[in-house]
Design a protein around this motif. Sequence first.
Motif, PDB file in Angstrom:
ATOM      1  N   GLU A  15      -1.550  -0.326 -13.990  1.00  0.00           N
ATOM      2  CA  GLU A  15      -0.574  -1.420 -13.875  1.00  0.00           C
ATOM      3  C   GLU A  15      -0.171  -1.344 -12.596  1.00  0.00           C
ATOM      4  OE1 GLU A  15       1.728  -1.804 -17.413  1.00  0.00           O
ATOM      5  OE2 GLU A  15      -0.099  -2.632 -18.425  1.00  0.00           O
ATOM      6  N   GLN A  16       0.585  -0.241 -12.257  1.00  0.00           N
ATOM      7  CA  GLN A  16       1.247  -0.019 -10.912  1.00  0.00           C
ATOM      8  C   GLN A  16       0.543   0.378  -9.699  1.00  0.00           C
ATOM      9  OE1 GLN A  16       3.819   3.302 -12.071  1.00  0.00           O
ATOM     10  NE2 GLN A  16       4.882   1.973 -13.391  1.00  0.00           N
ATOM     11  N   HIS A  17      -0.675   0.778  -9.871  1.00  0.00           N
ATOM     12  CA  HIS A  17      -1.345   0.815  -8.595  1.00  0.00           C
ATOM     13  C   HIS A  17      -2.792   0.477  -8.390  1.00  0.00           C
ATOM     14  CE1 HIS A  17       1.699   3.891  -7.951  1.00  0.00           C
ATOM     15  NE2 HIS A  17       1.796   4.413  -9.086  1.00  0.00           N
ATOM     16  N   HIS A  18      -3.367  -0.170  -9.382  1.00  0.00           N
ATOM     17  CA  HIS A  18      -4.884  -0.904  -9.321  1.00  0.00           C
ATOM     18  C   HIS A  18      -4.894  -1.680  -8.211  1.00  0.00           C
ATOM     19  CE1 HIS A  18      -8.310  -3.583  -9.842  1.00  0.00           C
ATOM     20  NE2 HIS A  18      -8.747  -2.445 -10.065  1.00  0.00           N
ATOM     21  N   SER A  19      -3.911  -2.729  -7.862  1.00  0.00           N
ATOM     22  CA  SER A  19      -3.956  -3.580  -6.573  1.00  0.00           C
ATOM     23  C   SER A  19      -3.958  -3.045  -5.534  1.00  0.00           C
ATOM     24  CB  SER A  19      -2.853  -4.645  -6.853  1.00  0.00           C
ATOM     25  OG  SER A  19      -2.859  -5.253  -8.269  1.00  0.00           O
ATOM     26  N   TYR A  22      -7.234  -1.018  -4.835  1.00  0.00           N
ATOM     27  CA  TYR A  22      -8.531  -2.023  -4.684  1.00  0.00           C
ATOM     28  C   TYR A  22      -8.025  -2.614  -3.080  1.00  0.00           C
ATOM     29  CZ  TYR A  22     -10.757  -6.529  -4.490  1.00  0.00           C
ATOM     30  OH  TYR A  22     -11.467  -7.584  -3.981  1.00  0.00           O
ATOM     31  N   GLY A  23      -6.844  -2.871  -2.745  1.00  0.00           N
ATOM     32  CA  GLY A  23      -6.581  -3.671  -1.264  1.00  0.00           C
ATOM     33  C   GLY A  23      -6.933  -2.318  -0.160  1.00  0.00           C
ATOM     34  N   TRP A  24      -6.717  -1.007  -0.577  1.00  0.00           N
ATOM     35  CA  TRP A  24      -6.870   0.033   0.173  1.00  0.00           C
ATOM     36  C   TRP A  24      -8.282   0.184   0.501  1.00  0.00           C
ATOM     37  CZ3 TRP A  24      -8.926   4.868  -0.649  1.00  0.00           C
ATOM     38  CH2 TRP A  24      -8.806   6.029   0.168  1.00  0.00           C
ATOM     39  N   LEU A  25      -9.086   0.032  -0.629  1.00  0.00           N
ATOM     40  CA  LEU A  25     -10.551   0.315  -0.705  1.00  0.00           C
ATOM     41  C   LEU A  25     -11.204  -0.996   0.011  1.00  0.00           C
ATOM     42  CD1 LEU A  25     -11.109   1.688  -4.470  1.00  0.00           C
ATOM     43  CD2 LEU A  25     -11.785   2.598  -2.072  1.00  0.00           C
ATOM     44  N   LYS A  26     -10.898  -2.226  -0.112  1.00  0.00           N
ATOM     45  CA  LYS A  26     -11.390  -3.372   0.232  1.00  0.00           C
ATOM     46  C   LYS A  26     -11.376  -3.072   1.913  1.00  0.00           C
ATOM     47  CE  LYS A  26     -11.279  -7.981   0.057  1.00  0.00           C
ATOM     48  NZ  LYS A  26     -10.339  -9.432  -0.448  1.00  0.00           N
ATOM     49  N   GLY A  27     -10.120  -2.521   2.434  1.00  0.00           N
ATOM     50  CA  GLY A  27      -9.681  -2.365   3.983  1.00  0.00           C
ATOM     51  C   GLY A  27     -10.746  -1.316   4.420  1.00  0.00           C
ATOM     52  N   VAL A  38     -15.628   0.863  -6.569  1.00  0.00           N
ATOM     53  CA  VAL A  38     -14.899   2.087  -6.608  1.00  0.00           C
ATOM     54  C   VAL A  38     -13.652   2.274  -7.184  1.00  0.00           C
ATOM     55  CG1 VAL A  38     -14.361   3.653  -5.016  1.00  0.00           C
ATOM     56  CG2 VAL A  38     -16.263   2.679  -4.568  1.00  0.00           C
ATOM     57  N   ALA A  39     -13.104   1.220  -7.247  1.00  0.00           N
ATOM     58  CA  ALA A  39     -11.646   1.193  -8.145  1.00  0.00           C
ATOM     59  C   ALA A  39     -11.866   1.395  -9.496  1.00  0.00           C
ATOM     60  CB  ALA A  39     -10.720  -0.078  -7.715  1.00  0.00           C
ATOM     61  N   HIS A  40     -12.888   0.790 -10.028  1.00  0.00           N
ATOM     62  CA  HIS A  40     -13.033   0.969 -11.492  1.00  0.00           C
ATOM     63  C   HIS A  40     -13.680   2.338 -11.634  1.00  0.00           C
ATOM     64  CE1 HIS A  40     -16.309   0.933 -14.749  1.00  0.00           C
ATOM     65  NE2 HIS A  40     -15.116   0.325 -15.502  1.00  0.00           N
ATOM     66  N   ASP A  41     -14.563   2.798 -11.002  1.00  0.00           N
ATOM     67  CA  ASP A  41     -15.087   4.510 -11.131  1.00  0.00           C
ATOM     68  C   ASP A  41     -13.878   5.442 -11.054  1.00  0.00           C
ATOM     69  OD1 ASP A  41     -17.641   3.245 -11.461  1.00  0.00           O
ATOM     70  OD2 ASP A  41     -18.361   3.749  -9.579  1.00  0.00           O
ATOM     71  N   THR A  42     -13.138   4.853 -10.042  1.00  0.00           N
ATOM     72  CA  THR A  42     -11.769   6.012  -9.865  1.00  0.00           C
ATOM     73  C   THR A  42     -11.188   5.996 -11.122  1.00  0.00           C
ATOM     74  OG1 THR A  42     -11.563   5.464  -7.580  1.00  0.00           O
ATOM     75  CG2 THR A  42      -9.686   6.228  -8.623  1.00  0.00           C
ATOM     76  N   LEU A  62      -5.332   8.902  -6.794  1.00  0.00           N
ATOM     77  CA  LEU A  62      -6.335   7.911  -6.736  1.00  0.00           C
ATOM     78  C   LEU A  62      -7.204   7.743  -5.407  1.00  0.00           C
ATOM     79  CD1 LEU A  62      -4.138   5.023  -8.239  1.00  0.00           C
ATOM     80  CD2 LEU A  62      -5.953   6.058  -9.227  1.00  0.00           C
ATOM     81  N   ALA A  63      -6.314   8.127  -4.094  1.00  0.00           N
ATOM     82  CA  ALA A  63      -6.980   7.790  -3.050  1.00  0.00           C
ATOM     83  C   ALA A  63      -8.042   9.086  -2.765  1.00  0.00           C
ATOM     84  CB  ALA A  63      -6.027   8.036  -1.909  1.00  0.00           C
ATOM     85  N   THR A  64      -7.469  10.307  -3.268  1.00  0.00           N
ATOM     86  CA  THR A  64      -8.620  11.569  -3.393  1.00  0.00           C
ATOM     87  C   THR A  64      -9.561  11.224  -4.210  1.00  0.00           C
ATOM     88  OG1 THR A  64      -6.550  12.849  -2.708  1.00  0.00           O
ATOM     89  CG2 THR A  64      -8.563  13.959  -3.698  1.00  0.00           C
ATOM     90  N   ILE A  65      -9.569  10.869  -5.335  1.00  0.00           N
ATOM     91  CA  ILE A  65     -10.799  10.499  -6.179  1.00  0.00           C
ATOM     92  C   ILE A  65     -11.489   9.322  -5.475  1.00  0.00           C
ATOM     93  CG2 ILE A  65     -11.522   9.665  -8.300  1.00  0.00           C
ATOM     94  CD1 ILE A  65      -9.002  10.819  -9.595  1.00  0.00           C
ATOM     95  N   ALA A  66     -10.964   8.230  -4.958  1.00  0.00           N
ATOM     96  CA  ALA A  66     -11.648   7.205  -4.409  1.00  0.00           C
ATOM     97  C   ALA A  66     -12.348   7.679  -3.304  1.00  0.00           C
ATOM     98  CB  ALA A  66     -10.911   6.059  -4.118  1.00  0.00           C
ATOM     99  N   ARG A  67     -11.782   8.478  -2.399  1.00  0.00           N
ATOM    100  CA  ARG A  67     -12.441   9.026  -1.230  1.00  0.00           C
ATOM    101  C   ARG A  67     -13.883   9.737  -1.354  1.00  0.00           C
ATOM    102  NH1 ARG A  67      -7.496  10.738   0.246  1.00  0.00           N
ATOM    103  NH2 ARG A  67      -6.418   9.580   1.766  1.00  0.00           N
TER     104      ARG A  67
END
Length: 168
Positions: A15-19, A22-27, A38-42, A62-67
């Motif tokens: 709830e606090q960090h998904h948006s 998602y925005g960070w990954l979209k960029g 990728v956000a879902h998989d994270t 989250l950023a580490t996992i997403a990277r």
Amino acid sequence: MSPPAHHAAIEQIYEQHHSWLYGWLKGKLHNACDAADVAHDTFVRILAARNAAQIREPRDYLATIARGLVIDRYRRQAIEVAYLQTLAARPEATAISEEDKALIIETLIAVDKALAGLGARTRQIFMLSQIDGLTYQQIAVQLKVSLTTVKKHMIRALTECALIMAQR
């Protein structure tokens, strides 16, 4: 950690960090669908890790996992492109089903991952043998190591590949 506490922690992080994620990954990815995937998989990774209540810096985590997932995605795409180029370059037309292509690509990705986990010397020896077609003796001469060293590294590499194939 109990499953209800783990799920509650994930829900709060989501709830606090998904948006933001998602925005960070979209960029980074310049593609809304890939960013959503990728956000879902994270969050799936966090769900499987069962340590959500211990996360102190959620955005960093989250950023580490997403990277890592983005790197895996690019590696998969590179392997898939290389495989398809190799297939297209074959002189005879080969009809391979989509299911077989997917299995081959998954196997190539697993082998690539196994090789990436090997030491640099073991990986180099394996590639010289399997890709360049050098004999063990030629590898030993080229790398200025003993034949026994080449054999030891090949056993390690082939064992890793066999373990990966056994899991499939």
